[in-house]
Design an enzyme around this catalytic site. Structure first.
Site, mmCIF file in Angstrom:
data_model
loop_
_atom_site.group_PDB
_atom_site.id
_atom_site.type_symbol
_atom_site.label_atom_id
_atom_site.label_comp_id
_atom_site.label_asym_id
_atom_site.label_seq_id
_atom_site.Cartn_x
_atom_site.Cartn_y
_atom_site.Cartn_z
ATOM 1 N N HIS A 161 5.325 31.618 -18.692
ATOM 2 C CA HIS A 161 3.870 32.845 -18.252
ATOM 3 C C HIS A 161 2.369 31.887 -18.117
ATOM 4 O O HIS A 161 1.548 32.271 -18.817
ATOM 5 C CB HIS A 161 4.035 33.714 -20.218
ATOM 6 C CG HIS A 161 5.153 33.920 -20.474
ATOM 7 N ND1 HIS A 161 5.342 35.349 -20.160
ATOM 8 C CD2 HIS A 161 6.055 33.551 -21.137
ATOM 9 C CE1 HIS A 161 7.012 35.158 -20.965
ATOM 10 N NE2 HIS A 161 7.180 35.053 -21.122
ATOM 11 N N SER A 282 -16.646 21.838 2.108
ATOM 12 C CA SER A 282 -17.742 22.876 1.943
ATOM 13 C C SER A 282 -18.507 23.526 2.544
ATOM 14 O O SER A 282 -19.358 22.095 2.502
ATOM 15 C CB SER A 282 -17.821 24.026 0.869
ATOM 16 O OG SER A 282 -18.695 24.847 0.812
ATOM 17 N N LYS A 288 -17.765 20.251 -3.295
ATOM 18 C CA LYS A 288 -16.602 21.441 -3.569
ATOM 19 C C LYS A 288 -15.262 20.285 -2.152
ATOM 20 O O LYS A 288 -15.689 19.139 -1.159
ATOM 21 C CB LYS A 288 -16.293 22.214 -2.289
ATOM 22 C CG LYS A 288 -17.385 23.500 -3.189
ATOM 23 C CD LYS A 288 -16.639 23.958 -4.386
ATOM 24 C CE LYS A 288 -15.525 24.970 -3.187
ATOM 25 N NZ LYS A 288 -14.705 25.769 -4.087
ATOM 26 N N GLU A 295 -3.053 25.480 0.071
ATOM 27 C CA GLU A 295 -3.268 27.092 0.168
ATOM 28 C C GLU A 295 -2.603 27.796 1.580
ATOM 29 O O GLU A 295 -2.265 28.381 1.255
ATOM 30 C CB GLU A 295 -4.483 27.072 -0.012
ATOM 31 C CG GLU A 295 -5.366 26.758 -0.563
ATOM 32 C CD GLU A 295 -6.599 27.135 -0.401
ATOM 33 O OE1 GLU A 295 -7.377 27.917 -1.155
ATOM 34 O OE2 GLU A 295 -7.614 25.973 -0.629
#
Ligand code: ARG
Length: 462
Positions: A161, A282, A288, A295
């Site tokens: 979980h 970024s 970043k 991804e």
């Protein structure tokens, strides 16, 4: 009206094909990928036709030489693929006709249809490409095994979980993916075995009235046998569908792994550090470092599942035998193949170069009362029924939570207030390493077991 003399099938036509139709029905822009398989199939077919005296033996050599020349032209990038010739099969045949003349070239298609030809090309192509994907999976598995072995001392929190559950070896977690990828590879190799039958001789749908020697063609092309029903052989795209399912599940496995890499590389987790060369920045936020590669693999998994659904929907309710709809099998397959190959190729070096933050994982492995189950098991070994032990330890956890304490911070006196069964030996159970090494049975996370699994897997993927 001008007769469409250009077309290999133009005999019965009096009007040329509408340009839009030509463009719409052509598959050459994508099925040219099958050129090598198409040529190999044609060569084997031509040789057999000669052996069986179905065409003059003297015609075989010019056909083979012509096909070889065409192959070289394609590989040098000199072949002029034309939409007017619709697909790879007719592009090659009409070029053969230019090179060796229509008299001899015109004999090649004896006893064959594009329907069994394309079925053959696909089987040959799948066979080669699936084997290549299996190789790439093996490369990734070897990287994972190296990583697991190099980081064998790293303990991490195991989750259910997405909540802290029990400590596990980081290597054990990696090997979970190795098991998945191993099954993915096995599935592809099963699929290859099932599809390794030659459909040539099935003709358009009914078989052939020529005395084709199907078996010898199959042997020359490395097939393990021949298909048993001509209607099925030209209608069957099971191999493509199976391969797409296998690719989909592989991508789903990759997506789960990538999701974890994304999570783990966040500041909040900080379990791993991905190499700069596998991340991007970024355009606005200078701090970043984004995990774009995992991804994108995660994202591309949806695309591969889409290809599977695409093909299944194309095949759904199609009457026997060949239907032009089936030309739609290729683009989803090629796209999925490219996606899988690209994902596997980038996954392996990314894992190889990722840094594992042992301290952080180790600290987290002990947090969240992750050894509570060990203490319940301890009480069981002292004679308490498991449910009662669970209750006792639950109360200890609630006490610790209320008092902002960790299990390791309780004194023996405090433990004894919850159960008289607790004793000094309890303190040897509270470290994550102890919890890990207690799971010393086949398939468990104890160091000895994990090392044994690494050894077993290495011998399968050496
Ligand atoms: N380009 C076609 C395909 O990919 C080849 C088979 C065409 N056969 C036919 N009768 N139109 O399916």
């Amino acid at each position: 009206m001008k007769k469409d003399t250009q077309k290999l099938w133009g005999g019965r036509f009096t009007a040329p094909t509408d340009e839009l139709v030509e463009e719409f029905t052509a598959s050459i822009n994508f099925d040219k990928r099958l050129y090598a398989e198409d040529i190999a199939g044609s060569m084997a077919h031509a040789r057999m036709l000669g052996r069986q005296n179905i065409i003059p033996a003297a015609d075989v050599e010019p056909i083979i030489n012509g096909l070889q020349k065409i192959k070289a032209e394609i590989e040098r990038g000199e072949f002029n693929f034309s939409v007017a010739n619709e697909d790879i099969h007719m592009n090659i045949e009409s070029r053969l006709s230019e090179i060796i003349g229509p008299e001899i070239a015109g004999r090649l298609h004896t006893g064959r249809s594009r329907n069994d030809q394309v079925a053959l090309d696909l089987r040959l192509y799948l066979r080669a490409q699936l084997a290549q994907v299996e190789e790439l999976i093996a490369d990734l598995i070897r990287v994972l095994l190296d990583k697991a072995e190099a980081e064998i001392t790293v303990i991490m929190p195991g989750f259910t979980h997405l909540q802290q559950a029990q400590p596990v070896l980081f290597a054990h977690h990696l090997l979970a993916y190795v098991e998945m990828f191993k099954r993915d590879s096995d599935r592809l190799s099963d699929c290859r075995k099932r599809l390794n039958l030659s459909p040539l001789g099935s003709g358009a749908l009914a078989g052939s009235s020529f005395a084709l020697d199907r078996q010898s063609v199959a042997e020359e092309l490395g097939f393990s046998g021949i298909t048993a029903n001509s209607l099925d052989a030209v209608s069957d795209r099971d191999g493509v569908a199976e391969a797409l399912f296998d690719f989909s599940l592989l991508m789903i496995h990759l997506s789960r792994f990538c999701e974890e890499l994304v999570l783990w590389s966040s500041v909040q987790f900080n379990f791993i550090t991905l190499s700069d060369s596998f991340c991007t920045g970024s355009s606005i936020m200078p701090q970043k470092k984004n995990p774009d590669v995992p991804e994108l693999i995660r994202g591309k998994s949806g695309r591969v599942v889409g290809s599977l659904v695409n093909l299944l929907m194309t095949l759904k309710s199609l009457p026997l035998a060949y239907n032009k709809d089936m030309q739609e099998d290729k683009e989803p397959f090629f796209d999925a193949l490219d996606t899988v190959v690209g994902s596997l190729r980038i996954m392996a070096p990314m894992i190889k170069e990722m840094r594992v933050n042992k301290e952080v994982m180790g600290r987290q492995a002990g947090a969240g009362f992750s050894t509570a189950t060990e203490i319940a098991d301890y009480l069981v070994r002292k004679g308490l029924p498991f449910r009662a032990a669970h209750e006792v330890v639950g109360k200890v956890v609630a006490f610790c939570e209320a008092n902002e304490l960790d299990l390791t911070e309780l004194t023996l006196g405090q433990w004894l207030e919850f159960s008289q069964l607790f004793a000094e030996d309890l303190f040897t159970l509270l470290a994550p390493q102890d919890a890990v090494d207690a799971k010393d049975l086949y398939g468990g996370t104890a160091t000895a077991q994990v090392l044994e699994q690494i050894r077993r897997l290495r011998s399968a993927f050496n």
